[in-house]
Motif scaffolding. Structure first.
Motif, mmCIF file in Angstrom:
data_model
loop_
_atom_site.group_PDB
_atom_site.id
_atom_site.type_symbol
_atom_site.label_atom_id
_atom_site.label_comp_id
_atom_site.label_asym_id
_atom_site.label_seq_id
_atom_site.Cartn_x
_atom_site.Cartn_y
_atom_site.Cartn_z
ATOM 1 N N ALA A 1 12.328 -7.320 1.285
ATOM 2 C CA ALA A 1 11.420 -6.521 2.787
ATOM 3 C C ALA A 1 10.756 -5.357 1.702
ATOM 4 O O ALA A 1 10.331 -4.793 2.472
ATOM 5 C CB ALA A 1 11.884 -6.985 3.542
ATOM 6 N N ILE A 2 11.410 -4.588 1.559
ATOM 7 C CA ILE A 2 11.911 -3.198 1.215
ATOM 8 C C ILE A 2 10.397 -3.239 0.265
ATOM 9 O O ILE A 2 9.676 -2.305 0.937
ATOM 10 C CB ILE A 2 13.061 -2.578 0.572
ATOM 11 N N LEU A 3 10.865 -3.427 -0.647
ATOM 12 C CA LEU A 3 9.893 -3.684 -1.653
ATOM 13 C C LEU A 3 8.112 -3.816 -1.270
ATOM 14 O O LEU A 3 7.500 -3.256 -2.131
ATOM 15 C CB LEU A 3 10.000 -4.822 -2.318
ATOM 16 N N ALA A 4 8.592 -5.591 -0.100
ATOM 17 C CA ALA A 4 6.688 -5.717 0.241
ATOM 18 C C ALA A 4 6.279 -4.214 0.857
ATOM 19 O O ALA A 4 5.192 -4.080 0.486
ATOM 20 C CB ALA A 4 7.152 -7.153 1.173
ATOM 21 N N ILE A 5 7.272 -3.669 1.818
ATOM 22 C CA ILE A 5 6.583 -2.601 2.172
ATOM 23 C C ILE A 5 6.598 -1.423 1.534
ATOM 24 O O ILE A 5 5.208 -0.879 2.325
ATOM 25 C CB ILE A 5 7.907 -2.026 3.767
ATOM 26 N N MET A 6 6.950 -1.127 0.667
ATOM 27 C CA MET A 6 6.431 -0.266 0.133
ATOM 28 C C MET A 6 5.516 -0.493 -0.406
ATOM 29 O O MET A 6 4.307 0.193 -0.939
ATOM 30 C CB MET A 6 7.327 -0.026 -1.073
ATOM 31 N N TRP A 7 5.023 -1.936 -1.594
ATOM 32 C CA TRP A 7 3.324 -2.654 -2.106
ATOM 33 C C TRP A 7 2.245 -1.893 -1.129
ATOM 34 O O TRP A 7 1.784 -1.204 -1.051
ATOM 35 C CB TRP A 7 4.024 -3.106 -2.513
ATOM 36 N N ARG A 8 2.518 -2.750 -0.006
ATOM 37 C CA ARG A 8 1.989 -2.501 1.364
ATOM 38 C C ARG A 8 1.628 -1.865 1.346
ATOM 39 O O ARG A 8 -0.181 -1.224 1.521
ATOM 40 C CB ARG A 8 1.651 -4.154 2.232
ATOM 41 N N TRP A 9 2.322 -0.777 1.788
ATOM 42 C CA TRP A 9 1.790 0.767 2.353
ATOM 43 C C TRP A 9 1.309 1.429 1.620
ATOM 44 O O TRP A 9 0.310 2.330 1.779
ATOM 45 C CB TRP A 9 2.813 1.609 2.687
ATOM 46 N N ASN A 10 0.888 1.150 0.404
ATOM 47 C CA ASN A 10 0.850 2.295 -0.672
ATOM 48 C C ASN A 10 0.368 1.516 -1.612
ATOM 49 O O ASN A 10 -0.578 2.284 -2.164
ATOM 50 C CB ASN A 10 2.136 2.456 -1.594
ATOM 51 N N ASP A 11 -0.633 0.133 -1.283
ATOM 52 C CA ASP A 11 -1.736 -0.201 -1.637
ATOM 53 C C ASP A 11 -2.771 -0.307 -1.521
ATOM 54 O O ASP A 11 -3.349 1.134 -0.592
ATOM 55 C CB ASP A 11 -1.958 -1.963 -0.870
ATOM 56 N N PHE A 12 -3.264 0.604 -3.021
ATOM 57 C CA PHE A 12 -4.292 1.206 -3.139
ATOM 58 C C PHE A 12 -5.709 0.014 -3.753
ATOM 59 O O PHE A 12 -6.986 0.231 -2.833
ATOM 60 C CB PHE A 12 -5.010 2.283 -3.440
ATOM 61 N N LEU A 13 -6.332 0.087 -4.747
ATOM 62 C CA LEU A 13 -7.274 -0.455 -5.230
ATOM 63 C C LEU A 13 -8.212 -1.546 -4.326
ATOM 64 O O LEU A 13 -8.772 -2.486 -4.307
ATOM 65 C CB LEU A 13 -6.989 -0.779 -6.826
ATOM 66 N N TRP A 14 -6.848 -2.670 -3.839
ATOM 67 C CA TRP A 14 -7.177 -3.731 -3.273
ATOM 68 C C TRP A 14 -8.639 -3.470 -2.155
ATOM 69 O O TRP A 14 -9.257 -3.905 -1.642
ATOM 70 C CB TRP A 14 -6.259 -5.350 -3.262
ATOM 71 N N PRO A 15 -7.194 -3.229 -1.421
ATOM 72 C CA PRO A 15 -7.849 -2.701 0.178
ATOM 73 C C PRO A 15 -9.272 -1.405 -0.205
ATOM 74 O O PRO A 15 -9.953 -2.165 0.420
ATOM 75 C CB PRO A 15 -6.882 -1.634 0.366
ATOM 76 N N LEU A 16 -9.592 -0.865 -1.080
ATOM 77 C CA LEU A 16 -10.432 0.203 -1.978
ATOM 78 C C LEU A 16 -12.078 -0.943 -1.801
ATOM 79 O O LEU A 16 -13.156 -0.452 -1.324
ATOM 80 C CB LEU A 16 -10.251 0.549 -2.487
ATOM 81 N N ILE A 17 -11.235 -1.854 -2.607
ATOM 82 C CA ILE A 17 -13.093 -3.367 -1.815
ATOM 83 C C ILE A 17 -12.530 -3.942 -0.915
ATOM 84 O O ILE A 17 -14.023 -3.646 -0.764
ATOM 85 C CB ILE A 17 -12.567 -4.223 -3.575
ATOM 86 N N VAL A 18 -11.626 -4.896 -0.502
ATOM 87 C CA VAL A 18 -11.838 -5.447 0.563
ATOM 88 C C VAL A 18 -12.351 -4.303 1.770
ATOM 89 O O VAL A 18 -13.694 -4.867 2.745
ATOM 90 C CB VAL A 18 -10.622 -5.819 0.692
ATOM 91 N N LEU A 19 -11.983 -3.297 2.225
ATOM 92 C CA LEU A 19 -12.187 -2.646 3.654
ATOM 93 C C LEU A 19 -13.249 -0.584 3.018
ATOM 94 O O LEU A 19 -13.083 -0.710 2.273
ATOM 95 C CB LEU A 19 -11.274 -2.040 3.601
ATOM 96 N N THR A 20 -13.985 -1.600 3.991
ATOM 97 C CA THR A 20 -15.424 -0.264 3.356
ATOM 98 C C THR A 20 -15.837 0.273 4.025
ATOM 99 O O THR A 20 -16.840 1.307 4.541
ATOM 100 C CB THR A 20 -16.892 -1.410 3.072
ATOM 101 N N ARG A 21 -15.597 -0.128 5.651
ATOM 102 C CA ARG A 21 -16.393 0.313 6.957
ATOM 103 C C ARG A 21 -15.281 1.537 7.961
ATOM 104 O O ARG A 21 -13.878 0.684 7.267
ATOM 105 C CB ARG A 21 -16.447 -0.526 8.268
ATOM 106 N N THR A 22 -15.095 2.655 7.727
ATOM 107 C CA THR A 22 -14.425 3.719 7.991
ATOM 108 C C THR A 22 -13.103 3.321 9.433
ATOM 109 O O THR A 22 -11.759 3.096 8.209
ATOM 110 C CB THR A 22 -14.870 4.680 8.590
ATOM 111 N N GLU A 23 -13.307 2.488 9.655
ATOM 112 C CA GLU A 23 -12.478 1.375 11.134
ATOM 113 C C GLU A 23 -11.782 1.008 10.684
ATOM 114 O O GLU A 23 -10.454 0.612 11.331
ATOM 115 C CB GLU A 23 -13.479 1.308 12.544
ATOM 116 N N ASN A 24 -12.046 0.020 9.233
ATOM 117 C CA ASN A 24 -11.089 -0.723 8.994
ATOM 118 C C ASN A 24 -9.964 -0.235 8.353
ATOM 119 O O ASN A 24 -8.843 -0.929 7.325
ATOM 120 C CB ASN A 24 -11.374 -1.599 8.120
#
Lengths: 358, 322
Positions: free
Chosen positions: A282-305
């Motif tokens: 759980a701790i690892l997952a929280i860390m990975w997801r909170w810090n995730d960057f490249l994939w959100p950068l591709i999927v989320l392009t609208r500012t409100e997301n």
């Protein structure tokens, strides 16, 4: 890997006072401590500097060379003026040493008033004045995040993704780990190999097709598009399976005698007994997801997301000069992780050492 | 929250009991595996196959049905070079710049980082007070997000930042670090080492602590000096762990993107553009979106990673057996 938690931990006080049997420190001890102290400076220094800077107002941030603590010019209330006036101390002339409030300033000249006598405007040159400064925390850097930017939205997006993805990942991975550790069935080894196989397919090398699949599933520009693709991880399955193998089968058999369903055995017996491993994941997952960057950068392009990480990155481009907001936002982004670190650092260390941190 | 979860679990139990009657206990395992296998299939294995399809088709359309087959021409574009050592001679010069940047970066970053991690681990393994505290000091940056790491150092390195102030004070004078290609690259290596070395220190420290004490006691009996003990005992016994660390660091190094992208944006020019950024820019950031070229480049990276991952599995097994 060896158990890291068993290593001895002494507090700061113990470090300063105890001598632990040896009378004198060898020179290599001095070098070691020197290196470690340099380590403190290099590792913590930048973060401390960031936090201190985030409390400085714009004038102080523009100052070169910078000062360590956040200073700001003080203001004084003078009767007859609606706004507080900037405080100066007069350095020379008749009024030397007097505290004054500045009412106007232009081209090297300033108009000031003495608080005791607010009606008399005095004209001085600016080099006769020295600003009165005190330590002041510019909390407006933080409050304006909420006023001027959609900060709460980004915070919510990040939190939602982190919480949902962690829960989903724990459920899906522990189910698979349960199947792979507690059942004998044909094809088990094939499945294990398959799971190992996914180790070789990090998201970074399948970005294009992943983008197509997520778009086809209608998850482009949706938080679910970030949550679901990463929910099954080989690391999680292996970490939990390794732990579940150590749970004795007799406990499961006893439950089966009592006519408990397999699902109940999984949910009521195996999952609670695997709590330490689940906590690490759980701790690892929280860390990975909170810090995730490249994939959100591709999927989320609208500012409100945007997640916090995306917002930070896009604002650093847009607000090249708006360091006050940027610094405050950076601090708020690292805060949750710093909190997790402080309370759970022991688990993090074991977790990372036992998984290889993939 | 917990009550919601447990009532969901109670509802899930009803169909699970039905399935258990239908399939029997052992075949029920597949039901437990199903969600995970679907996710792996959809988001790991299917993409690998589609990646091959993308790499052999053209146009900027993301839908496969609208993409004409063009054979190996994407690979041809990428590999069209008269001299592989000189990106200027290549048709897709940016790809080769990214490749060479990545190779240089990985070599320097992994070398420096593993060196410092080893040094730190050896020091932490000594008779040090407050070891837990010092260990977490070095580990702390590992938890920071890449964007935060980038911004922290950008703030320190900016023209009127604290580092330049210090250099001014010593008389050396400030410098516009991230505008100069060589310095930007050097600082990229530095922040990457800074952010990740704690992780490898942790693994190496665990490896060092697993070396039995009596081996060292024997060395003291034989009056072996400290350096000799280190070279003849510590290093050989640590080598399986070192191998794991090296391969892991290589795998992660090749995929470097986040912190450098936020730090320099790949610049100045293409000085800090690495291979994943090239893929991202070709496929998602630029117009037209060259999905085929991005997929072809991804496949080449994937090939490297498969070799490295196999090496990792092999190294892991060796470190467990040894």
């Amino acid at each position: 890997m060896a158990d890291l938690t068993s290593s001895r931990r002494t507090g700061i006080l113990g470090f300063l006072t105890a001598t632990r049997g040896r009378e004198r420190l060898h020179w290599t001890d001095w070098v070691s401590y020197g290196y470690l102290c340099l380590g403190i400076f290099l590792m913590f220094g930048p973060v401390v500097w960031l936090v201190l800077s985030s409390f400085k107002d714009r004038n102080e941030l523009d100052r070169f060379p910078p000062r360590f603590l956040p200073y700001a010019q003080e203001t004084i209330e003078v009767d007859g003026f609606d706004e507080p006036l900037l405080a100066f101390r007069v350095t020379e002339g008749d009024l030397a040493g007097e505290l004054v409030g500045q009412t106007r300033r232009a081209a090297g000249r300033a108009e000031v008033v003495v608080p005791a006598n607010p009606d008399e405007r005095i004209r001085l040159t600016t080099d006769q004045l020295e600003p009165v400064e005190g330590i002041a925390f510019a909390t407006e850097n933080y409050t304006q995040l909420f006023e001027r930017f959609n900060f709460l939205r980004f915070f919510w997006n990040s939190t939602f993704i982190t919480v949902m993805a962690t829960l989903l990942m724990l459920l899906v991975n522990s189910m698979a780990a349960f199947a792979l550790s507690k059942y004998q069935f044909r094809g088990r080894n094939a499945v294990l190999l398959l799971v190992i196989g996914t180790l070789m397919i990090p998201q970074t090398v399948v970005l294009v097709p992943l983008f197509l699949i997520v778009t086809e599933l209608g998850m482009f520009n949706s938080l679910w598009g970030v949550i679901i693709p990463g929910a099954a991880t080989p690391t999680g399955v292996f970490l939990l399976r390794q732990y579940m193998i150590t749970i004795p089968d007799e406990i499961l058999d006893a439950a089966r005698m009592d006519k408990a369903s397999e699902w109940k055995i999984f949910w009521r017996i195996v999952v609670p007994l695997s709590a330490p491993a689940i906590a690490v994941l759980a701790i690892l997952a929280i860390m990975w997801r909170w810090n995730d960057f490249l994939w959100p950068l591709i999927v989320l392009t609208r500012t409100e997301n945007f997640t916090l990480q995306l917002a930070l990155n896009s604002f650093q481009g847009e607000l090249q000069t708006d360091w006050p907001s940027l610094l405050a936002m950076t601090v708020l982004t690292l805060l949750p992780i710093a909190a997790v670190f402080m309370f759970l650092q022991k688990y993090i260390a074991t977790g990372i050492a036992s998984t290889g941190g993939k | 929250m917990l009550s919601v979860i447990s009532s969901v679990m109670r509802i899930v139990e009803i169909p699970m009991i039905a399935l258990q009657r239908l399939l029997g206990i052992n075949r029920l395992a597949w039901v437990f595996l199903l969600p995970n296998l679907i996710l792996f299939g959809l988001f790991a294995f299917l993409p690998v196959i589609l990646n091959v399809v993308y790499s052999m088709t053209g146009s900027d359309n993301v839908l496969l049905s609208d993409r004409p087959y063009i054979g190996a021409s994407n690979f041809g574009t990428l590999l069209d070079c008269s001299d592989f050592l000189d990106p200027n001679s290549c048709r897709e010069d940016k790809f080769w710049r990214a490749v060479w940047n990545t190779i240089w970066f990985v070599t320097l970053q992994v070398g420096i980082m593993v060196g410092f991690s080893l040094l730190t681990a050896v020091i932490l393994n000594r008779d040090i007070r407050a070891r837990g505290f010092f260990r977490s000091v070095f580990f702390f940056p590992v938890l920071l997000s890449p964007v935060v790491v980038a911004l922290i150092w950008k703030w320190i390195l900016q023209r009127e930042g604290v580092l330049n102030a210090f250099l001014d004070w010593t008389g050396i004078g400030g410098f516009n670090w991230l505008v100069d290609a060589h310095w930007a690259f050097a600082w990229s290596v530095f922040i990457s080492v800074w952010a990740h070395m704690g992780f490898y220190t942790l693994i190496l420290l665990a490896g060092l602590q697993a070396i039995p004490r009596d081996v060292y006691e024997a060395a003291i009996m034989d009056r072996a000096g400290a350096w000799r003990t280190f070279r003849r005992i510590t290093l050989p016994l640590l080598s399986p762990t070192m191998l794991v660390v090296l391969v892991l660091a290589l795998i992660k190094g090749v995929q470097t993107f986040d912190e450098i992208y936020a730090f320099t944006g790949g610049g100045p020019g293409t000085a800090t553009t690495f291979i994943i950024q090239y893929i991202y820019e070709k496929g998602f950031a630029g117009a037209p979106r060259l999905f085929g070229l991005a997929a072809a480049a991804s496949l080449l990276v994937a090939g490297v990673l498969v070799v490295l991952t196999l090496a990792q599995l092999w190294a892991n097994r060796r470190s467990v057996d040894g």
